[in-house]
Design a protein around this motif. Structure first.
Motif, PDB file in Angstrom:
ATOM      1  N   PHE A 187       0.876  -1.176   0.000  1.00 49.08           N
ATOM      2  CA  PHE A 187       0.000   0.000   0.000  1.00 49.08           C
ATOM      3  C   PHE A 187       0.915   1.227   0.000  1.00 49.08           C
ATOM      4  O   PHE A 187       1.108   1.864  -1.025  1.00 49.08           O
ATOM      5  N   GLY A 188       1.524   1.541   1.126  1.00 48.19           N
ATOM      6  CA  GLY A 188       2.488   2.640   1.209  1.00 48.19           C
ATOM      7  C   GLY A 188       3.817   2.088   1.675  1.00 48.19           C
ATOM      8  O   GLY A 188       3.994   1.776   2.852  1.00 48.19           O
ATOM      9  N   SER A 189       4.769   1.959   0.772  1.00 52.28           N
ATOM     10  CA  SER A 189       5.985   1.184   1.056  1.00 52.28           C
ATOM     11  C   SER A 189       6.855   1.759   2.174  1.00 52.28           C
ATOM     12  O   SER A 189       7.585   1.025   2.832  1.00 52.28           O
ATOM     13  N   SER A 190       6.789   3.060   2.412  1.00 58.39           N
ATOM     14  CA  SER A 190       7.600   3.643   3.479  1.00 58.39           C
ATOM     15  C   SER A 190       6.854   3.648   4.808  1.00 58.39           C
ATOM     16  O   SER A 190       7.390   4.131   5.823  1.00 58.39           O
ATOM     17  N   LEU A 191       5.646   3.094   4.815  1.00 55.64           N
ATOM     18  CA  LEU A 191       4.793   3.128   6.006  1.00 55.64           C
ATOM     19  C   LEU A 191       4.360   1.739   6.466  1.00 55.64           C
ATOM     20  O   LEU A 191       4.150   1.515   7.661  1.00 55.64           O
ATOM     21  N   ASP A 192       4.218   0.793   5.528  1.00 55.72           N
ATOM     22  CA  ASP A 192       3.684  -0.537   5.833  1.00 55.72           C
ATOM     23  C   ASP A 192       4.574  -1.294   6.824  1.00 55.72           C
ATOM     24  O   ASP A 192       5.797  -1.293   6.696  1.00 55.72           O
ATOM     25  N   GLN A 193       3.950  -1.986   7.767  1.00 54.67           N
ATOM     26  CA  GLN A 193       4.633  -2.964   8.601  1.00 54.67           C
ATOM     27  C   GLN A 193       3.668  -4.074   8.974  1.00 54.67           C
ATOM     28  O   GLN A 193       2.498  -3.818   9.269  1.00 54.67           O
ATOM     29  N   ILE A 194       4.163  -5.304   8.955  1.00 57.47           N
ATOM     30  CA  ILE A 194       3.392  -6.457   9.413  1.00 57.47           C
ATOM     31  C   ILE A 194       3.562  -6.572  10.923  1.00 57.47           C
ATOM     32  O   ILE A 194       4.643  -6.347  11.456  1.00 57.47           O
ATOM     33  N   GLY A 195       2.476  -6.906  11.606  1.00 55.54           N
ATOM     34  CA  GLY A 195       2.526  -7.081  13.053  1.00 55.54           C
ATOM     35  C   GLY A 195       1.546  -8.146  13.500  1.00 55.54           C
ATOM     36  O   GLY A 195       0.998  -8.900  12.684  1.00 55.54           O
ATOM     37  N   VAL A 196       1.291  -8.190  14.812  1.00 59.12           N
ATOM     38  CA  VAL A 196       0.572  -9.305  15.413  1.00 59.12           C
ATOM     39  C   VAL A 196      -0.589  -8.812  16.273  1.00 59.12           C
ATOM     40  O   VAL A 196      -0.468  -7.798  16.973  1.00 59.12           O
ATOM     41  N   LEU A 197      -1.696  -9.557  16.241  1.00 60.54           N
ATOM     42  CA  LEU A 197      -2.831  -9.324  17.130  1.00 60.54           C
ATOM     43  C   LEU A 197      -3.079 -10.584  17.953  1.00 60.54           C
ATOM     44  O   LEU A 197      -3.155 -11.689  17.396  1.00 60.54           O
ATOM     45  N   THR A 198      -3.177 -10.413  19.270  1.00 60.74           N
ATOM     46  CA  THR A 198      -3.406 -11.526  20.194  1.00 60.74           C
ATOM     47  C   THR A 198      -4.290 -11.049  21.330  1.00 60.74           C
ATOM     48  O   THR A 198      -4.530  -9.853  21.484  1.00 60.74           O
ATOM     49  N   ARG A 199      -4.713 -11.980  22.172  1.00 61.74           N
ATOM     50  CA  ARG A 199      -5.495 -11.591  23.348  1.00 61.74           C
ATOM     51  C   ARG A 199      -4.594 -11.067  24.463  1.00 61.74           C
ATOM     52  O   ARG A 199      -4.990 -10.189  25.220  1.00 61.74           O
ATOM     53  N   GLY A 200      -3.401 -11.611  24.601  1.00 61.38           N
ATOM     54  CA  GLY A 200      -2.514 -11.231  25.691  1.00 61.38           C
ATOM     55  C   GLY A 200      -1.187 -10.689  25.211  1.00 61.38           C
ATOM     56  O   GLY A 200      -0.759 -10.956  24.086  1.00 61.38           O
ATOM     57  N   VAL A 201      -0.517  -9.948  26.098  1.00 65.07           N
ATOM     58  CA  VAL A 201       0.753  -9.306  25.749  1.00 65.07           C
ATOM     59  C   VAL A 201       1.852 -10.331  25.527  1.00 65.07           C
ATOM     60  O   VAL A 201       2.627 -10.245  24.570  1.00 65.07           O
ATOM     61  N   LYS A 202       1.944 -11.321  26.395  1.00 68.31           N
ATOM     62  CA  LYS A 202       3.048 -12.283  26.306  1.00 68.31           C
ATOM     63  C   LYS A 202       2.974 -13.097  25.016  1.00 68.31           C
ATOM     64  O   LYS A 202       3.995 -13.343  24.366  1.00 68.31           O
ATOM     65  N   ASP A 203       1.772 -13.511  24.643  1.00 68.54           N
ATOM     66  CA  ASP A 203       1.615 -14.231  23.373  1.00 68.54           C
ATOM     67  C   ASP A 203       2.042 -13.350  22.201  1.00 68.54           C
ATOM     68  O   ASP A 203       2.694 -13.809  21.255  1.00 68.54           O
ATOM     69  N   ASN A 204       1.679 -12.080  22.259  1.00 71.25           N
ATOM     70  CA  ASN A 204       2.042 -11.150  21.198  1.00 71.25           C
ATOM     71  C   ASN A 204       3.553 -11.054  21.064  1.00 71.25           C
ATOM     72  O   ASN A 204       4.102 -11.078  19.950  1.00 71.25           O
ATOM     73  N   ALA A 205       4.240 -10.973  22.205  1.00 72.95           N
ATOM     74  CA  ALA A 205       5.702 -10.879  22.208  1.00 72.95           C
ATOM     75  C   ALA A 205       6.342 -12.111  21.586  1.00 72.95           C
ATOM     76  O   ALA A 205       7.322 -12.025  20.838  1.00 72.95           O
ATOM     77  N   THR A 206       5.774 -13.276  21.873  1.00 80.41           N
ATOM     78  CA  THR A 206       6.313 -14.528  21.326  1.00 80.41           C
ATOM     79  C   THR A 206       6.185 -14.553  19.805  1.00 80.41           C
ATOM     80  O   THR A 206       7.128 -14.920  19.086  1.00 80.41           O
ATOM     81  N   TYR A 207       5.031 -14.156  19.305  1.00 76.83           N
ATOM     82  CA  TYR A 207       4.824 -14.160  17.855  1.00 76.83           C
ATOM     83  C   TYR A 207       5.696 -13.124  17.154  1.00 76.83           C
ATOM     84  O   TYR A 207       6.206 -13.369  16.054  1.00 76.83           O
ATOM     85  N   LEU A 208       5.876 -11.948  17.768  1.00 76.36           N
ATOM     86  CA  LEU A 208       6.712 -10.940  17.111  1.00 76.36           C
ATOM     87  C   LEU A 208       8.145 -11.425  16.980  1.00 76.36           C
ATOM     88  O   LEU A 208       8.784 -11.229  15.934  1.00 76.36           O
ATOM     89  N   SER A 209       8.675 -12.063  18.021  1.00 74.96           N
ATOM     90  CA  SER A 209      10.035 -12.622  17.919  1.00 74.96           C
ATOM     91  C   SER A 209      10.132 -13.618  16.776  1.00 74.96           C
ATOM     92  O   SER A 209      11.140 -13.686  16.067  1.00 74.96           O
ATOM     93  N   ALA A 210       9.061 -14.384  16.576  1.00 72.34           N
ATOM     94  CA  ALA A 210       9.069 -15.433  15.549  1.00 72.34           C
ATOM     95  C   ALA A 210       9.114 -14.868  14.139  1.00 72.34           C
ATOM     96  O   ALA A 210       9.736 -15.462  13.244  1.00 72.34           O
ATOM     97  N   ILE A 211       8.476 -13.723  13.899  1.00 70.79           N
ATOM     98  CA  ILE A 211       8.385 -13.215  12.519  1.00 70.79           C
ATOM     99  C   ILE A 211       9.409 -12.126  12.221  1.00 70.79           C
ATOM    100  O   ILE A 211       9.517 -11.674  11.074  1.00 70.79           O
TER     101      ILE A 211
END
Length: 489
Positions: free
Chosen positions: A204-228
């Motif tokens: 969409f906007g190449s200087s703005l786009d970022q992939i990220g994660v949605l989860t129910r809890g903070v710790k799960d989110n942190a685990t997935y971000l490290s993975a990707i």
């Protein structure tokens, strides 16, 4: 299988101890999606056959006790390429498109034995803030099905919030992870620009786009971000910075004692609903009680953020979307007699109104005679905003504020009013313009609808945001509340 009262650690333990098989978990997940999604409309495509085959293979080889993602289904936003699985960007232009390769983030998850369960609905080409510009369906807010789920990652947020999946990937160009996370009462992380590879993300906007994660809890989110996260040879804008284990030690070390948090006065000004403002002030007081210093700061150029963002993002979109021309792949109009007919009719019929609007705005902003007045000026404003944030984050560990000026609004109430819709992004677009990490954390409720708190950090300092978010989560109960089945609260 509902994920409303599950987390990654519990599910991983059950799989490791063989109290549950990956096949059973996948079957139950698919069954729950089929049951729930007639109301929520979060998914565009399910990956049923391949997901069950992968689950059986994992059961045969055994779940790795050191791999917390193994055998856990995850949803993928439909603008992220998945080899052999339809990827539409919620547009008629790509209605029948099946990629021949997967995005780097999808490959990273697959290498960790995560199971792609399906593709989630979104605003067309990620252009919108309510998931109402999708060419195929309208996703509903998990808490109230008469309200929008936010956008453009509304399908991912609603799927997580309603308990259909434990986690989902989204993309964030101007708030498209954080705003739907806030509207649905889940955790959404938009990492630092470059932290996660964009290879395989439909731009969409190449200087703005970022992939990220949605989860129910903070710790799960942190685990997935490290993975990707991590450098990718396919994406030269991806960072070579080391990727920490963001979840490691959160239980033992999460604390905000001694932290300095800035609260911009512009984030609590006119236009921000009183109940949202109060939730954020209450969150600030919670941080003070936990040992942090919270002080008022100023972002003087914040008011120009929306205008600068829509010029820059639309300009980049007008360039990125040139490839959808009816020649190489995707939709092609019928009844064409000339090459001009192919281009004009294909783009007229294949794109929705919001995408056309942004292409036209971007093309105008880049055109001869207007470039200096619009695109160049927007780029200069962007530089001033970078300087504003840099000055604050030199003295403060993070910035605190609301994610959106209001809670989720009624379906159909703003989709035909572009200016009102665009102004809803006033608190999220600055983070993308300056390339910083930002996350949404549940911080309260207003008339049964969630309120999201936004934390903004220094470049590549997602770890501090997770620490502050986890500390807040452990000292409040907002994350424990779940939407009623049926969506009316």
């Amino acid at each position: 299988m509902t994920y409303l009262n599950q987390d990654l650690a519990d599910l991983h333990q059950a799989l490791s101890d063989k109290k549950m098989s990956a096949t059973e978990l996948t079957q139950d997940t698919l069954a729950n999606i089929k049951k729930m999604d007639s109301e929520v409309d979060a998914f565009l495509t399910l990956n049923e056959e391949a997901a069950l085959a992968q689950a059986k293979q994992l059961d045969d080889q055994g779940i790795d006790k050191d791999n917390p993602l193994a055998g856990i289904p995850v949803a993928i936003k439909d603008n992220i390429m998945t080899n052999g699985l339809r990827t539409t960007a919620a547009s008629r232009m790509l209605e029948n498109f099946t990629p021949i390769y997967s995005a780097t983030v999808v490959n990273k998850l697959a290498n960790l034995d995560a199971i792609t369960i399906g593709k989630t609905n979104m605003d067309e080409f990620a252009m919108g803030g309510s998931t109402e510009t999708s060419a195929f369906k309208t996703t509903k807010n998990a808490w109230d099905h008469t309200k929008v789920p936010g956008g453009s990652s509304g399908g991912s947020a609603a799927a997580v919030a309603s308990g259909e999946v434990l986690a989902a990937l989204g993309s964030d160009t101007g708030g498209s992870i954080r705003q739907p996370a806030a509207f649905n009462g889940v955790v959404g992380m938009k990492p630092t620009y470059g932290r996660v590879s964009r290879w395989g993300l439909i731009a969409f906007g190449s200087s703005l786009d970022q992939i990220g994660v949605l989860t129910r809890g903070v710790k799960d989110n942190a685990t997935y971000l490290s993975a990707i996260s991590g450098h990718d040879i396919h994406d030269m804008t991806s960072s070579t910075n080391d990727v920490p284990n963001f979840a490691a030690g959160l239980d033992e070390s999460a604390s905000v004692k001694g932290m300095k948090i800035g609260l911009p006065k512009e984030f609590l000004g006119d236009g921000v609903a009183e109940d949202v403002k109060q939730a954020i002030l209450n969150a600030a007081e919670t941080y003070r009680q936990l040992g942090a210093t919270v002080e008022e700061v100023s972002l003087p150029h914040n008011e120009f953020g929306v205008a600068a963002y829509y010029i820059i993002s639309s300009s980049e979109a007008s360039s990125n979307l040139q490839r959808f021309d009816g020649i190489r792949y995707g939709f092609r109009a019928d009844d064409v007699k000339t090459l001009d007919d192919v281009y004009v009719k294909t783009r007229t019929q294949g794109f929705g109104d919001e995408v056309k609007r942004r292409i036209m705005l971007g093309t105008f902003s880049l055109s001869a005679g207007f470039y200096d007045a619009y695109f160049k000026k927007a780029a200069q404003v962007r530089t001033l905003m970078i300087q504003d944030f840099k000055a604050i984050l030199k003295d403060y560990d993070m910035i605190l504020g609301p994610v959106a000026p209001t809670t989720a609004y009624d379906l159909g109430s703003e989709v035909s009013d572009p200016m009102t819709m665009y102004m809803n992004d006033i608190l999220t677009v600055p983070v993308n313009l300056v390339g910083l990490p930002g996350m949404s954390v549940p911080a309260g409720f207003s008339q049964g609808l969630p309120v999201g708190m936004q934390l903004i950090g220094r470049p590549f300092d997602e770890g501090t945001l997770y620490k502050a978010a986890y500390t807040f989560e452990q000292n409040t109960d907002f994350h424990l509340k779940t939407p009623k089945v049926g969506g009316q609260n």
